[in-house]
Structure formats: structure tokens, C-alpha cells
Design a protein around this motif. Structure first.
Motif, PDB file in Angstrom:
ATOM      1  N   ASP A  46     -20.774 -13.156 -10.454  1.00  0.00           N
ATOM      2  CA  ASP A  46     -20.537 -14.519 -10.943  1.00  0.00           C
ATOM      3  C   ASP A  46     -20.131 -14.438 -12.412  1.00  0.00           C
ATOM      4  OD1 ASP A  46     -20.395 -17.223 -11.226  1.00  0.00           O
ATOM      5  OD2 ASP A  46     -22.566 -17.556 -11.293  1.00  0.00           O
ATOM      6  N   LEU A  47     -18.847 -14.577 -12.689  1.00  0.00           N
ATOM      7  CA  LEU A  47     -18.314 -14.384 -14.035  1.00  0.00           C
ATOM      8  C   LEU A  47     -17.806 -15.700 -14.601  1.00  0.00           C
ATOM      9  CD1 LEU A  47     -16.174 -11.184 -13.335  1.00  0.00           C
ATOM     10  CD2 LEU A  47     -18.557 -11.291 -14.086  1.00  0.00           C
ATOM     11  N   GLY A  60      13.254 -13.695 -35.133  1.00  0.00           N
ATOM     12  CA  GLY A  60      13.544 -15.106 -35.367  1.00  0.00           C
ATOM     13  C   GLY A  60      12.281 -15.914 -35.593  1.00  0.00           C
ATOM     14  N   ALA A  61      12.431 -17.234 -35.627  1.00  0.00           N
ATOM     15  CA  ALA A  61      11.298 -18.126 -35.874  1.00  0.00           C
ATOM     16  C   ALA A  61      10.312 -18.080 -34.713  1.00  0.00           C
ATOM     17  CB  ALA A  61      11.786 -19.549 -36.096  1.00  0.00           C
ATOM     18  N   ALA A  62       9.018 -18.275 -35.027  1.00  0.00           N
ATOM     19  CA  ALA A  62       7.987 -18.237 -33.997  1.00  0.00           C
ATOM     20  C   ALA A  62       6.875 -19.211 -34.341  1.00  0.00           C
ATOM     21  CB  ALA A  62       7.424 -16.830 -33.839  1.00  0.00           C
ATOM     22  N   PHE A  63       6.351 -19.855 -33.305  1.00  0.00           N
ATOM     23  CA  PHE A  63       5.129 -20.653 -33.417  1.00  0.00           C
ATOM     24  C   PHE A  63       3.979 -19.732 -33.040  1.00  0.00           C
ATOM     25  CE2 PHE A  63       1.837 -23.355 -31.484  1.00  0.00           C
ATOM     26  CZ  PHE A  63       1.609 -24.236 -32.530  1.00  0.00           C
ATOM     27  N   THR A  64       3.036 -19.551 -33.961  1.00  0.00           N
ATOM     28  CA  THR A  64       2.000 -18.534 -33.799  1.00  0.00           C
ATOM     29  C   THR A  64       0.621 -19.156 -33.952  1.00  0.00           C
ATOM     30  OG1 THR A  64       3.525 -16.898 -34.725  1.00  0.00           O
ATOM     31  CG2 THR A  64       1.206 -16.280 -34.627  1.00  0.00           C
ATOM     32  N   PHE A  65      -0.330 -18.688 -33.148  1.00  0.00           N
ATOM     33  CA  PHE A  65      -1.707 -19.164 -33.269  1.00  0.00           C
ATOM     34  C   PHE A  65      -2.658 -18.086 -32.762  1.00  0.00           C
ATOM     35  CE2 PHE A  65      -0.139 -20.465 -29.162  1.00  0.00           C
ATOM     36  CZ  PHE A  65      -1.175 -20.219 -28.288  1.00  0.00           C
ATOM     37  N   ASP A  66      -3.903 -18.181 -33.183  1.00  0.00           N
ATOM     38  CA  ASP A  66      -4.950 -17.263 -32.729  1.00  0.00           C
ATOM     39  C   ASP A  66      -5.641 -17.847 -31.504  1.00  0.00           C
ATOM     40  OD1 ASP A  66      -4.513 -15.433 -34.813  1.00  0.00           O
ATOM     41  OD2 ASP A  66      -5.778 -16.589 -36.178  1.00  0.00           O
ATOM     42  N   LEU A  67      -5.989 -16.971 -30.566  1.00  0.00           N
ATOM     43  CA  LEU A  67      -6.669 -17.395 -29.348  1.00  0.00           C
ATOM     44  C   LEU A  67      -7.857 -16.462 -29.126  1.00  0.00           C
ATOM     45  CD1 LEU A  67      -6.578 -19.383 -26.963  1.00  0.00           C
ATOM     46  CD2 LEU A  67      -5.121 -17.741 -25.755  1.00  0.00           C
ATOM     47  N   ARG A  68      -9.061 -17.034 -29.042  1.00  0.00           N
ATOM     48  CA  ARG A  68     -10.288 -16.252 -28.899  1.00  0.00           C
ATOM     49  C   ARG A  68     -10.885 -16.441 -27.507  1.00  0.00           C
ATOM     50  NH1 ARG A  68     -10.688 -19.077 -33.759  1.00  0.00           N
ATOM     51  NH2 ARG A  68     -10.315 -17.778 -35.608  1.00  0.00           N
ATOM     52  N   ARG A  69     -11.543 -15.401 -27.015  1.00  0.00           N
ATOM     53  CA  ARG A  69     -12.151 -15.425 -25.677  1.00  0.00           C
ATOM     54  C   ARG A  69     -13.581 -14.927 -25.755  1.00  0.00           C
ATOM     55  NH1 ARG A  69     -13.913 -12.035 -22.132  1.00  0.00           N
ATOM     56  NH2 ARG A  69     -13.490 -10.420 -23.690  1.00  0.00           N
ATOM     57  N   GLU A  70     -14.465 -15.552 -24.968  1.00  0.00           N
ATOM     58  CA  GLU A  70     -15.844 -15.092 -24.822  1.00  0.00           C
ATOM     59  C   GLU A  70     -16.204 -15.152 -23.343  1.00  0.00           C
ATOM     60  OE1 GLU A  70     -18.546 -17.302 -27.189  1.00  0.00           O
ATOM     61  OE2 GLU A  70     -17.501 -16.947 -29.086  1.00  0.00           O
ATOM     62  N   GLY A  71     -16.979 -14.173 -22.895  1.00  0.00           N
ATOM     63  CA  GLY A  71     -17.424 -14.181 -21.508  1.00  0.00           C
ATOM     64  C   GLY A  71     -17.105 -12.877 -20.801  1.00  0.00           C
ATOM     65  N   GLY A  72     -17.324 -12.873 -19.481  1.00  0.00           N
ATOM     66  CA  GLY A  72     -17.208 -11.655 -18.699  1.00  0.00           C
ATOM     67  C   GLY A  72     -15.909 -11.481 -17.960  1.00  0.00           C
ATOM     68  N   ARG A  73     -14.945 -12.362 -18.169  1.00  0.00           N
ATOM     69  CA  ARG A  73     -13.668 -12.222 -17.469  1.00  0.00           C
ATOM     70  C   ARG A  73     -12.531 -12.674 -18.368  1.00  0.00           C
ATOM     71  NH1 ARG A  73     -11.605 -17.065 -15.944  1.00  0.00           N
ATOM     72  NH2 ARG A  73     -13.003 -18.841 -15.623  1.00  0.00           N
ATOM     73  N   SER A  74     -11.328 -12.526 -17.877  1.00  0.00           N
ATOM     74  CA  SER A  74     -10.149 -12.940 -18.628  1.00  0.00           C
ATOM     75  C   SER A  74      -9.974 -14.452 -18.566  1.00  0.00           C
ATOM     76  CB  SER A  74      -8.903 -12.257 -18.065  1.00  0.00           C
ATOM     77  OG  SER A  74      -8.734 -12.593 -16.693  1.00  0.00           O
TER      78      SER A  74
END
Length: 271
Positions: free
Chosen positions: A167-168, A185-199
């Protein structure tokens, strides 16, 4: 059954969105992501959209996600115990197919979870690689002789095959966002964080407060368990890059083919 597969192949070729099917050269693969829980198998459909018969070899390989969101290929000798477990438990058939034009082929994929395997997410990547035809040897033309070399490009497609044991759960959060100029070229960029046991996996939508139509959408954004944070960089035209600056609302949602539910949503001022 053959009539159904041919009809399915025509449907995949003409109507399936690119987020659900992936193409390289004359090969179309759908779906582009598999999730197995050990209770039942699934299928991948290949379709030769070219004008000549083609042969494809199917295999498994290990890839690890980087902090920039890329996927590095890892030699089996350097694989972790979890990565080797994924290679051992994922089974599929056939491993080599030759397809006439507009001819689909089903690849059956299953999983054999060993008893006592620790809970977690296990992943390998299925590679579909074209096998080039053997080129006949020809004598060089002209009085000067010499060696003639022909270069044949070999293309391939990889899709993740994910096995979830136990059970994840996982959550994700969107960090700071900005517009930048990259080598491409130009790019829209952001940080993405993850927590837990799966993707986590889903779609990004950027909107301007007060406007209904999104400024930017991107599908298939993932963070795999081997990393906790990645930078997402989405290339955009220069005129859109200027429009994205200022207050925006960013929503990260589950894939629409699953539920479309919100994973995270934030307001940001993009600089």
C-alpha cells in the motif's frame, strides 16, 4: 481477432493523442506507461506506421531519473538490488516482431512478484528498438577505389514499466517558478518535490488569474522514487515566455486517463 487488431492499429495511428502513444521512426507504441500490481498483466500495442515491413526487438533496461528530469541508462552490473528485482520480475512476450505496414502487434506484459519482496515501487524501462535490414555489400564505384560507408540510423522507444508492491502513497508540491533563457531557447521552469513511497505522474497547467484559457499545458510530468525533487523546464516560444511572467496559477494534476484529480496547486509570481 485479426480484424480487431487491424482496426485498433488504424485507430492508434489516426486518433490517439501523443500523450497516450509514442512514436519514433515508423513505430507507434501505446500506452506510454505501464503500472502492474502483481494481480494481473497488461498489454502494449505496437504499430508499424511506415510503408515497408519492419522488425523490432523488445528488451528491458534500467534508467534513473536525474535532478534535471532526465533519464540516465544504467548498466545491469551497476544496478541496485531494487532495480535488479524489477528486471527479474517483469515478463513479456514476444521479444521480437516483424510487422507489415499498418499492422499492430500486442506485447503481453506480466509480473511475477517473489514471496517476501519488500513493499515499494520497482521500475524497469521497456525498449522497443528497430532492427535494421542487412545491407548488401557493393563494390566502390570509380577508379580511385576506397571504402564506402553507409550509416543506418537505429531508433527506439522506451516506456516505464512500474510494479507496485504494498500500500503505497505519495504527495507532490510545486516550488518556485521562473522564466529563463537556455541553450535551446526560452523555458518556463519550476521546482517539483515528491514525498512518499512511489512516483508521482501527471499534467501541468498554467493559467492567468481571471482568464479561463490556460497559458501553458504539459502532460506526462513525473518524479520517480530515486529522487525527491526535480527541476521541470518546459520550452516555450519567446512571445509566450513574456506572457508567462507575472502572477500565475500552476496546477499539477493526475493524468486525465486516471482521474484528473489535483495533486498540488499554487499561486506564483513568475519573474
Amino acid at each position: 481477432m485479426l480484424r480487431f487488431l487491424r482496426g485498433l492499429g488504424l485507430f492508434l495511428t489516426l486518433f490517439m493523442p501523443l500523450s497516450s502513444a509514442q512514436a519514433a521512426g515508423d513505430l507507434l507504441v501505446a500506452p506510454t506507461r505501464l503500472i502492474l500490481d502483481g494481480s494481473r498483466g497488461t498489454e502494449v500495442v505496437l504499430n508499424n506506421i511506415g510503408v515497408a515491413p519492419a522488425t523490432y526487438r523488445i528488451s528491458l533496461e534500467i534508467k534513473r531519473m536525474t535532478a534535471e528530469g532526465g533519464l540516465d541508462e544504467i548498466a545491469e552490473a551497476d544496478a541496485t538490488a531494487e532495480e535488479r528485482a524489477a528486471l527479474d520480475m517483469i515478463v513479456f512476450s514476444p521479444r521480437r516482431v516483424t510487422l507489415p505496414p499498418n499492422q499492430p502487434q500486442v506485447i503481453r506484459v506480466g509480473v511475477r512478484v517473489p514471496e517476501g519482496l519488500a513493499a515499494g515501487e520497482y521500475r524497469a524501462h521497456m525498449l522497443f528498438r528497430a532492427v535494421p535490414d542487412a545491407a548488401p555489400v557493393t563494390e566502390p564505384k570509380g577508379a580511385s577505389g576506397g571504402v564506402s560507408i553507409a550509416i543506418t540510423p537505429i531508433y527506439g522507444i522506451t516506456i516505464p514499466v512500474i510494479v507496485r508492491v504494498g500500500d503505497l502513497s505519495a504527495v507532490a508540491s510545486i516550488g518556485e517558478a521562473w522564466v529563463e533563457e537556455t541553450a535551446d531557447g526560452a523555458a518556463f521552469t519550476f521546482d517539483l518535490r515528491r514525498e512518499g513511497g512511489r512516483s508521482v505522474y501527471g499534467d501541468i497547467e498554467v493559467t492567468r488569474p481571471g482568464l479561463a484559457a490556460p497559458l501553458l499545458t504539459a502532460r506526462g510530468i513525473a518524479v520517480y522514487p530515486e529522487i525527491n525533487e526535480r527541476t521541470v523546464s518546459l520550452r516555450v516560444p519567446p512571445e509566450l515566455a513574456r506572457t508567462l511572467k507575472g502572477p500565475v496559477h500552476i496546477r499539477y494534476s493526475e493524468d486525465r486517463e486516471v482521474s484528473g484529480g489535483t495533486i498540488d496547486a499554487v499561486d506564483r509570481v513568475v519573474k
